[in-house]
Design an enzyme around this catalytic site. Structure first.
Site, PDB file in Angstrom:
ATOM      1  N   GLU A  36     -23.121  17.934   7.399  1.00 44.75           N
ATOM      2  CA  GLU A  36     -21.734  17.681   7.776  1.00 44.75           C
ATOM      3  C   GLU A  36     -21.784  17.180   9.223  1.00 44.75           C
ATOM      4  O   GLU A  36     -22.436  17.804  10.064  1.00 44.75           O
ATOM      5  CB  GLU A  36     -20.898  18.973   7.717  1.00 44.75           C
ATOM      6  CG  GLU A  36     -19.431  18.690   8.037  1.00 44.75           C
ATOM      7  CD  GLU A  36     -18.571  19.935   8.196  1.00 44.75           C
ATOM      8  OE1 GLU A  36     -19.122  21.043   8.298  1.00 44.75           O
ATOM      9  OE2 GLU A  36     -17.332  19.783   8.242  1.00 44.75           O
ATOM     10  N   ARG A 261     -32.973  30.047   4.246  1.00 50.08           N
ATOM     11  CA  ARG A 261     -33.003  29.363   5.539  1.00 50.08           C
ATOM     12  C   ARG A 261     -34.204  29.870   6.302  1.00 50.08           C
ATOM     13  O   ARG A 261     -34.687  30.968   6.055  1.00 50.08           O
ATOM     14  CB  ARG A 261     -31.784  29.751   6.393  1.00 50.08           C
ATOM     15  CG  ARG A 261     -30.460  29.610   5.765  1.00 50.08           C
ATOM     16  CD  ARG A 261     -29.395  30.108   6.757  1.00 50.08           C
ATOM     17  NE  ARG A 261     -28.743  28.984   7.371  1.00 50.08           N
ATOM     18  CZ  ARG A 261     -27.466  28.633   7.129  1.00 50.08           C
ATOM     19  NH1 ARG A 261     -26.719  29.359   6.339  1.00 50.08           N
ATOM     20  NH2 ARG A 261     -26.946  27.587   7.695  1.00 50.08           N
ATOM     21  N   LYS A 271     -24.512  26.554  13.909  1.00 51.61           N
ATOM     22  CA  LYS A 271     -23.875  25.466  14.646  1.00 51.61           C
ATOM     23  C   LYS A 271     -22.767  25.991  15.553  1.00 51.61           C
ATOM     24  O   LYS A 271     -22.576  25.501  16.651  1.00 51.61           O
ATOM     25  CB  LYS A 271     -23.264  24.464  13.662  1.00 51.61           C
ATOM     26  CG  LYS A 271     -24.227  23.404  13.187  1.00 51.61           C
ATOM     27  CD  LYS A 271     -23.435  22.306  12.494  1.00 51.61           C
ATOM     28  CE  LYS A 271     -24.245  21.649  11.396  1.00 51.61           C
ATOM     29  NZ  LYS A 271     -23.429  20.766  10.557  1.00 51.61           N
TER      30      LYS A 271
END
Length: 558
Positions: A36, A261, A271
């Site tokens: 994104e 992850r 983020k």
RNA sequence: UGGGACGUGGCCAAGGUGGUUAAGGCACGGGGUUUUGAUCCCCGCAUUCGCAGGUUCGAGUCCUGCCGUCCCAGCCA
């Protein structure tokens, strides 16, 4: 693309892909990396990038880079460009560049299809009401009063939503699945919301934007993705991913596979938190060399290859893990050990006078750029009567096993001569200001006399020729392994106040001044350093310490 | 008994359909080479796979129970 020599490492995703080829389920593997554009990529994203591009490359497939640009409130073209740059820098080239926004019309048409089949409805509750009717983890939700609107009414409302007939939040389009599902994602998830804002690519063409779950799987299907790899938190979304594809006329049905992850210790990786560090000024920017962002690591001096190697060694699984920073450091040390030209630099200088060296004279010595790789050639290193050595390389009253310079002791100057300390000069405080040595002309490197054994070898820089440099020493951003572990305290409380220390009076040999930003060196016996982008003046280069050398002497003294 | 997942040495992690010596990397310990106390090279490092039972000639791999950890109640992704 995937130019790293070592053979591929087995993991469960690779096994699935291999099986799918063997059984003929797929003959071409197509993956995608779907960021994104709302922030910068970090080392965790690099894992996904290496996985997606790596798998496809290994099996002769393709990988699209697709921006998941479904939330114009948070996204921008600047972020998109930075992401593209980072992916390329990492060494990967996408087959096609796509955007979820490329599919807005198709996504809309599929939504209409859902409505026509009674599988979606316009809900006019506000967000608060929707939440309260969603139920809890243990209790089922209750149906929306708008759940049984007619197809015609839904069609009409949805079209008017699209055309800008309503304010943000007035309505939402929901999939009609099961408000009592144990899986919260299936309790009539929203698939379109009204957002009358400008999108960085589609401008003002749309007043409604699709939600992730709706856009993602369909985009995968449109692109013919075979394996849609994502992280563990989307495991619960897979039933929804599948439901959507089963309820629209999709031409294919990609398989979503989730993996864990990769986290690193002594840093944070979300983020949101990285953005906070930037916006609140705890670091200089997204590319601050202490940041775990791709841009930060790059500026710090990490090579793309070292990052690829790191993730290859870390592996891929479904077990959540925190990898020690030392493993990443090991990857860059290995790379730089092989590729960094050697050079001498003194970070904390103390003067040595070679008393038997003729005054006013100097000479240029040839020194190999790499001790094991002659192909890297030589550079010239100037020597004169006065030189700088590292303050820590001299001790007046050294402990046992100290191999460096001491009163009356001998030490070898790297690439030059053996010297012997005859005298030390102190100031009124009693601290050493100057060391007087005599050098042994017969011990010059390359001469037979150099074969003499001396215990220590130290690095040095000619005082007359040395260049003053600024050296930025970086340490871990946080002083605890997991800054998020303490529920009582904010992670910012664990910021390491000493994560950056600037050495403004380092002395480097002239070779360094010829380098350009991005060039890296090994400062022998010290560490690996990279010329920073701030470095503009050859008379005063600025270097970042990428990583120190292993130091077993320091370890002994702990 | 909400649902979903994970648990192999200090940290990662390999271990298709059970077959017998549990890969590899990092870390660590010991030794050697070395004009970087770097690199490099040897050697060592889980009788054991969260725990407890069970099935089997044989289980990390199958079954049962338990324990621990993570994720899910955005009109974020």
């Amino acid at each position: 693309m995937n130019n790293d020599q070592t053979p591929p490492v087995s993991n469960f995703i690779r096994n699935i892909v291999m099986r799918d080829r063997e059984t003929g389920k797929h003959d071409k593997i197509i993956t995608r990396f779907p960021p994104e554009p709302n922030g910068h990529l970090h080392i965790g994203h690099a894992k996904s990038i290496c996985l997606n591009f790596g798998i496809a490359a290994e099996f002769g497939g393709a990988t699209n880079l697709r921006f998941d640009d479904t939330n114009p409130l948070k996204e921008s073209d600047d972020f998109a460009q930075a992401i593209l740059n980072d992916v390329r820098w990492l060494g990967f080239e996408w087959t096609e560049l796509r955007h979820a926004s490329d599919y807005f019309q198709q996504l809309y048409d599929f939504a209409v299809h859902l409505i026509r089949n009674g599988k979606a409805y316009v809900d006019s509750q506000d967000a608060e009401a929707m939440r309260s009717r969603r139920g809890t983890l243990k209790d089922p939700g209750t149906d929306s009063p708008y759940r049984d609107r007619s197809v015609e009414e839904n069609l009409d409302l949805f079209e008017r939503m699209k055309n800008g007939g309503f304010a943000d939040g007035e309505h939402v389009l929901r999939a009609r699945i099961d408000m009592a599902s144990a899986n919260m994602n299936l309790r009539d998830p929203a698939i379109y919301r009204i957002r009358r804002v400008t999108h960085h690519r589609t401008g003002d063409a749309w007043n409604i934007y699709p939600m992730y779950d709706w856009a993602h799987g369909i985009s995968d299907a449109i692109e013919g993705i075979t394996h849609s790899l994502c992280t563990l938190e989307f495991e619960d979304h897979r039933p929804l991913y599948d439901w959507f594809l089963e309820n629209i006329p999709a031409t294919c049905h990609p398989q979503q596979i989730e993996f864990a992850r990769g986290n690193l210790d002594f840093t944070v990786m979300s983020k949101r938190k990285l953005r906070q560090l930037v916006e609140e000024g705890h670091v200089s920017d997204w590319d601050d060399p202490r940041m775990p962002t791709i841009a930060g690591l790059r500026r710090r001096g990490y090579t793309a290859r070292s990052i690829r190697t790191f993730w290859k060694e870390a592996g891929v699984s479904k077990a959540e893990s925190i990898i020690p920073m030392g493993v990443l450091e090991n990857a860059i040390r290995n790379d730089m050990n092989e590729n960094a030209p050697r050079v001498m630099a003194v970070l904390d200088p103390i003067k040595v006078v070679l008393t038997n060296y003729p005054e006013g004279e100097s000479e240029w010595l040839q020194a190999p750029s790499h001790p094991q790789n002659p192909e890297m050639g030589h550079r010239s290193v100037p020597l004169s009567r006065e030189i700088w050595i590292e303050r820590a390389d001299f001790m007046e009253d050294p402990p046992r096993k100290f191999f460096r310079l001491r009163p009356g002791g001998e030490v070898r100057l790297r690439n030059a001569f053996i010297i012997k300390c005859n005298d030390i000069i102190k100031d009124s405080d009693g601290s050493v200001t100057e060391i007087h040595c005599e050098f042994d002309p017969d011990s010059r490197s390359g001469l037979p006399g150099a074969a003499r054994k001396v215990k220590g070898t130290i690095h040095w820089v000619s005082a007359e020729h040395g260049i003053n440099a600024e050296v930025r020493l970086y340490d871990r951003l946080f002083n605890v392994a997991n800054p998020l572990a303490d529920k009582e305290k904010d992670y910012l409380e664990f910021l390491n106040p000493d994560s950056l220390s600037v050495v403004s009076s380092a002395i480097v040999e002239p070779t360094v001044a010829q380098g350009q930003p991005g060039d890296f060196f090994q400062f022998e016996r010290v560490g690996y350093f990279t010329i920073d982008q701030d470095s503009k003046d050859a008379a005063r280069p600025i270097l970042n310490r990428t990583v120190s050398l292993r130091d077993s002497w320091a370890k002994i003294n702990r």
